[in-house]
Design a protein around this motif. Structure first.
Motif, PDB file in Angstrom:
ATOM      1  N   ALA A  46      19.332  40.021  27.424  1.00 47.95           N
ATOM      2  CA  ALA A  46      19.060  38.583  27.436  1.00 47.95           C
ATOM      3  C   ALA A  46      19.078  38.038  28.858  1.00 47.95           C
ATOM      4  O   ALA A  46      18.251  37.192  29.228  1.00 47.95           O
ATOM      5  N   ASP A  92      22.788  35.565  23.824  1.00 43.64           N
ATOM      6  CA  ASP A  92      21.881  36.683  23.576  1.00 43.64           C
ATOM      7  C   ASP A  92      21.126  36.509  22.262  1.00 43.64           C
ATOM      8  O   ASP A  92      21.266  35.496  21.569  1.00 43.64           O
ATOM      9  N   ASP A 178      14.907  41.001  22.866  1.00 46.37           N
ATOM     10  CA  ASP A 178      14.859  41.102  24.325  1.00 46.37           C
ATOM     11  C   ASP A 178      14.602  42.540  24.767  1.00 46.37           C
ATOM     12  O   ASP A 178      13.793  42.794  25.668  1.00 46.37           O
TER      13      ASP A 178
END
Length: 256
Positions: A46, A92, A178
């Motif tokens: 992230a 995140d 991510d």
């Protein structure tokens, strides 16, 4: 091949082992191993997506060069680390908060470099014996101490480090949106020393857990590519000399 041909650059036989190996470009060649593990930590992935939107490998060139400079220097450079990482924080892909200076996350990143360093030495140089592993790991602990980040989770011995790292990779790493967005860039370096590594050799250097989570199958052809690349880099080191194999960040006196 003779020991003189295969050994990575060193300037003083009695210097810490980390000085012999960390600054060599062959450590940099193996960096996709570290980065593919790093993107599988949700907080780290992230942070890379949010704070390094472009130029992933340009960022790594800058960050790793700085890391190597700190390892080689005896100057107090802790403020550099804190300043560079203080703003890297957020949430995140699973809704958990992260901060780059969190000791757990920060040490995990360091651990991926330690794992990659050992892999680079044993791939491009020689199999370390038990004493060399212990000595090199103690050097890596002293290197980490220069960051002045809590070392409460840092294993004491190399054997304990391997156990901790294997468990961490098995239980704490996972894919995320991510990591999915970073996968192709991590596997295909487009600049600096890692860009010189054939794609097959990149795959052959990966950690097994990264291969598993990223869906990478390492073929016989990939392993042959790594063997051929290893031969070429060894020959290059013989032709240009050991000092020339050092990346610029390592070309200063470690006593300064």
């Amino acid at each position: 091949m003779s020991q003189d041909v295969t050994r990575l650059p060193t300037r003083h036989v009695d210097m810490p082992l980390v000085y012999r190996y960390l600054g060599d470009r062959r450590f940099a060649y193996a960096l996709p191993r570290a980065l593919t593990l790093q993107i599988l930590h949700p907080g780290n992935a992230a942070g890379l997506v949010a704070h390094v939107p472009r130029g992933l490998w340009t960022h790594k060139q800058r960050a790793v060069s700085e890391m190597i400079y700190i390892a080689y220097s005896n100057r107090d450079l802790t403020s550099v680390i804190r300043t560079a990482h203080a703003h890297v924080k957020g949430v995140d892909g699973f809704g958990d908060r992260y901060h780059a200076l969190d000791p757990d996350l920060f040490f995990f990143q360091h651990a991926t470099y330690v794992d990659t360093l050992f892999t680079a030495v044993e791939t491009f140089d020689h199999r370390l014996d038990a004493d060399e592993r212990d000595l090199l790991y103690r050097d890596c602990c002293r290197w980490y101490a220069k960051y002045d980040i809590s070392a409460r989770i840092m294993p004491t011995t190399y054997h304990e480090f391997v156990e901790w790292f294997d468990d961490y990779c098995a239980t704490r790493l996972r894919t995320s949106p991510d990591s999915d967005s970073l996968r192709e860039r991590a596997l295909n370096p487009n600049t600096w020393y890692p860009a010189r590594v054939p794609s097959g050799a990149v795959r052959a250097l990966l950690h097994p857990r990264a291969c598993e989570l990223l869906g990478v199958e390492v073929s016989r052809s990939d392993r042959m590519s790594l063997r051929a690349f290893t031969f070429r880099t060894t020959l290059l080191a013989t032709l240009i000399g050991r000092h020339a194999m050092l990346i610029p960040a390592a070309r200063h006196d470690p006593d300064n």
